[in-house]
Write an enzyme that holds these catalytic residues in place. Structure first.
Site, PDB file in Angstrom:
ATOM      1  N   GLU A  52      -5.371   1.919   2.049  1.00  0.00           N
ATOM      2  CA  GLU A  52      -5.179   0.876   3.062  1.00  0.00           C
ATOM      3  C   GLU A  52      -5.215   1.445   4.463  1.00  0.00           C
ATOM      4  O   GLU A  52      -5.764   0.831   5.379  1.00  0.00           O
ATOM      5  CB  GLU A  52      -3.857   0.137   2.817  1.00  0.00           C
ATOM      6  CG  GLU A  52      -3.680  -1.127   3.651  1.00  0.00           C
ATOM      7  CD  GLU A  52      -3.071  -0.893   5.037  1.00  0.00           C
ATOM      8  OE1 GLU A  52      -3.078  -1.851   5.844  1.00  0.00           O
ATOM      9  OE2 GLU A  52      -2.596   0.229   5.315  1.00  0.00           O
ATOM     10  N   GLU A  53      -4.602   2.608   4.671  1.00  0.00           N
ATOM     11  CA  GLU A  53      -4.588   3.187   6.012  1.00  0.00           C
ATOM     12  C   GLU A  53      -5.995   3.557   6.472  1.00  0.00           C
ATOM     13  O   GLU A  53      -6.291   3.533   7.664  1.00  0.00           O
ATOM     14  CB  GLU A  53      -3.672   4.417   6.060  1.00  0.00           C
ATOM     15  CG  GLU A  53      -2.197   4.125   5.822  1.00  0.00           C
ATOM     16  CD  GLU A  53      -1.543   3.362   6.964  1.00  0.00           C
ATOM     17  OE1 GLU A  53      -2.242   2.970   7.913  1.00  0.00           O
ATOM     18  OE2 GLU A  53      -0.319   3.150   6.892  1.00  0.00           O
TER      19      GLU A  53
ATOM     20  N   ASP B 123      -0.323   4.502   0.335  1.00  0.00           N
ATOM     21  CA  ASP B 123      -0.837   5.631   1.091  1.00  0.00           C
ATOM     22  C   ASP B 123      -0.186   5.637   2.474  1.00  0.00           C
ATOM     23  O   ASP B 123       0.317   4.616   2.952  1.00  0.00           O
ATOM     24  CB  ASP B 123      -2.360   5.575   1.209  1.00  0.00           C
ATOM     25  CG  ASP B 123      -2.861   4.321   1.914  1.00  0.00           C
ATOM     26  OD1 ASP B 123      -2.287   3.237   1.692  1.00  0.00           O
ATOM     27  OD2 ASP B 123      -3.818   4.422   2.704  1.00  0.00           O
TER      28      ASP B 123
ATOM     29  N   ASP C 190       6.384   2.234   6.451  1.00  0.00           N
ATOM     30  CA  ASP C 190       4.964   1.912   6.275  1.00  0.00           C
ATOM     31  C   ASP C 190       4.374   2.777   5.191  1.00  0.00           C
ATOM     32  O   ASP C 190       3.745   3.780   5.468  1.00  0.00           O
ATOM     33  CB  ASP C 190       4.247   2.108   7.619  1.00  0.00           C
ATOM     34  CG  ASP C 190       2.806   1.648   7.601  1.00  0.00           C
ATOM     35  OD1 ASP C 190       2.455   0.827   6.737  1.00  0.00           O
ATOM     36  OD2 ASP C 190       2.022   2.121   8.438  1.00  0.00           O
TER      37      ASP C 190
ATOM     38  N   GLU D  55       4.510  -5.309   3.632  1.00  0.00           N
ATOM     39  CA  GLU D  55       4.493  -4.507   4.862  1.00  0.00           C
ATOM     40  C   GLU D  55       5.751  -4.829   5.683  1.00  0.00           C
ATOM     41  O   GLU D  55       6.342  -5.910   5.554  1.00  0.00           O
ATOM     42  CB  GLU D  55       3.251  -4.848   5.693  1.00  0.00           C
ATOM     43  CG  GLU D  55       1.942  -4.378   5.090  1.00  0.00           C
ATOM     44  CD  GLU D  55       1.453  -3.061   5.665  1.00  0.00           C
ATOM     45  OE1 GLU D  55       2.283  -2.299   6.190  1.00  0.00           O
ATOM     46  OE2 GLU D  55       0.235  -2.798   5.568  1.00  0.00           O
TER      47      GLU D  55
ATOM     48  N   HIS E  48       3.554   4.714  11.640  1.00  0.00           N
ATOM     49  CA  HIS E  48       2.778   5.825  12.207  1.00  0.00           C
ATOM     50  C   HIS E  48       3.556   6.605  13.267  1.00  0.00           C
ATOM     51  O   HIS E  48       2.982   7.453  13.952  1.00  0.00           O
ATOM     52  CB  HIS E  48       1.456   5.322  12.817  1.00  0.00           C
ATOM     53  CG  HIS E  48       0.599   4.551  11.876  1.00  0.00           C
ATOM     54  ND1 HIS E  48      -0.676   4.120  12.203  1.00  0.00           N
ATOM     55  CD2 HIS E  48       0.810   4.112  10.609  1.00  0.00           C
ATOM     56  CE1 HIS E  48      -1.200   3.458  11.186  1.00  0.00           C
ATOM     57  NE2 HIS E  48      -0.304   3.440  10.208  1.00  0.00           N
TER      58      HIS E  48
ATOM     59  N   HIS F 222       0.872  -1.183   0.000  1.00  0.00           N
ATOM     60  CA  HIS F 222       0.000   0.000   0.000  1.00  0.00           C
ATOM     61  C   HIS F 222       0.904   1.227   0.000  1.00  0.00           C
ATOM     62  O   HIS F 222       1.928   1.263   0.691  1.00  0.00           O
ATOM     63  CB  HIS F 222      -0.968  -0.029   1.183  1.00  0.00           C
ATOM     64  CG  HIS F 222      -0.380   0.316   2.513  1.00  0.00           C
ATOM     65  ND1 HIS F 222      -0.163   1.620   2.926  1.00  0.00           N
ATOM     66  CD2 HIS F 222       0.026  -0.469   3.543  1.00  0.00           C
ATOM     67  CE1 HIS F 222       0.340   1.618   4.141  1.00  0.00           C
ATOM     68  NE2 HIS F 222       0.480   0.361   4.544  1.00  0.00           N
TER      69      HIS F 222
END
Length: 401
Positions: free
Chosen positions: A146-147, A81, A112, A172, A372, A79
């Site tokens: 995805e987030e 995003d 991430d 990931e 994050h 992903h």
């Protein structure tokens, strides 16, 4: 075709500067969920430059890059995003300008999950360099939203584009370990209703916030008593948000809503998790409403593809050919046994394996604890090793089926 593991690793190392530049270019482009168009176009440019056979952007905005034309479809997913940057003062470096030295790259999305994307694209180049095409088609996906709603992109790819790989490598962050499962999750809403009145005479009303208070206490106790699993671990829940409605600060609240982040272990379905909460004495006493959230935010293309906020748990057995493909690829490249484990967080595997039973195995550069976080970083050595691993996996899979 035999694999020259040492030469593939050396070739991956030779692309360190290219991988680093590509990753830093992606980091420099803000690409929060539903605003990924510019980074998707940057990925398209790189895929075409390194020689992918076909590159497409689907109506949701996912980028699909193909190598080879064999009958066995293998996919690798990142992903692309990111979450926001949070409190900027917590960053030592600008989260988009980033930072690099001989070992690390810092910036939002480094671990991430744009690092996985950078390694995958250069794995495609390595496959071309060594002529590793075989009876497979490799699909490399850069997926969106995805987030916001993990797995939604793959619901679209499978249901609408009718693409169904034989197995999928999720890139990931795993610290270069091999992951074969994760807990699921769901987003739950609990609502209480009351009756507003003037705050000077609260006995005339019915306070919805007070009704929620015992529910919070019982939810905290429920968390301690959820199911456990020897591999995935224990189910969990936490109250993540609280909202209220009231005519003013001088009034009794007539509504209260909480959001619950519920993590699901093996054997826990969405129906089971909702019923657990509905059965709480405080929920029954207050006649609270317990429901699952829906997601219907438009993609950057304008497409709306609604779904319920339920993301199933999944596990692939260690003996499965998909898992053993990665184990043997790892041993061939790095001449040691891999550590096989699971993710703590959720991935697009909730759809690929959780909903559609397509085997997923995780292997990615970067570390889970960077996701994050301020000063998010990844490691150049891991990016290089991941690129080599992704180049080896398709041929290894073909040799094992």
């Amino acid at each position: 075709m035999s694999l020259a593991f040492k030469e593939i690793l050396e070739k991956a190392k030779s692309y360190e500067a290219d991988i680093t530049k590509f990753l830093r270019d992606m980091i420099a482009i803000s690409s929060e969920s539903c605003d990924e168009e510019k980074v998707i176009l940057r990925i398209k440019e790189e895929m075409e430059q390194v020689g992918f056979d076909k590159v497409e952007i689907d109506p949701m905005g996912n980028i699909l890059g193909y190598i080879g034309q064999g009958k066995h479809l293998i996919a690798m997913d990142a992903h692309i995003d990111t979450v926001g940057i949070g409190e900027k003062n917590l960053w030592e470096y600008d989260p988009y300008e980033g930072y690099e030295d001989d070992e690390i790259i810092i910036g939002r999305g480094a671990s991430d999950q744009e690092g996985g994307m950078a390694s995958m694209v250069y794995a495609g180049k390595i496959i071309k360099d060594f002529g590793l095409e075989d009876d497979y088609t490799l699909l490399i996906t850069g997926t969106v939203q995805e987030e916001d709603c993990d797995g939604l992109c793959w619901q679209y790819i499978i249901e609408e584009s009718k693409i169904r790989p034989e197995f999928v490598v999720i890139t990931e962050p795993t610290s270069l370990n091999i992951y074969r499962g994760q807990r699921g999750r769901m987003e739950i809403k609990v609502s209480t209703k009351g009756l507003s009145c003037h705050g000077s005479a609260p006995e005339r009303g019915d306070n919805a916030i007070y009704k929620m208070a015992p529910i919070l206490n019982e939810l905290k106790a429920l968390h301690e008593n959820l199911k456990d699993d020897a591999f995935l671990g224990k189910g969990s829940l936490t109250v993540s948000e609280i909202f209220f409605s009231s005519p003013s600060r001088c009034a009794v609240a007539d509504g209260c809503i909480i959001s619950i982040d519920r993590r699901l272990t093996t054997g826990e379905s969405w129906e089971y998790a909702l019923q657990q909460i509905k059965n709480l004495p405080s929920v029954k006493a207050s006649q609270a409403e317990v429901t699952m959230y829906d997601y219907s935010r438009p993609a950057y293309t304008g497409l709306v593809y609604p779904t319920q906020c339920y993301f199933p748990s999944w596990v692939v057995e260690e003996e499965h050919v998909a898992c053993q493909t990665l184990v043997e690829s790892y041993k061939g490249l790095f001449e040691k046994e891999p550590f096989v484990d699971k993710w703590t967080f959720s991935t697009n595997g909730v759809s690929i394996m959780g909903r559609y039973d397509i085997p997923c195995i995780g292997f990615g550069p970067g570390h889970e604890d960077q996701a994050h976080a301020p000063n998010e970083r990844t490691w150049k050595d891991e990016l290089i090793k991941a690129a080599a691993m992704y180049a080896v996996i398709p041929t290894m899979y073909i040799s094992k089926i």
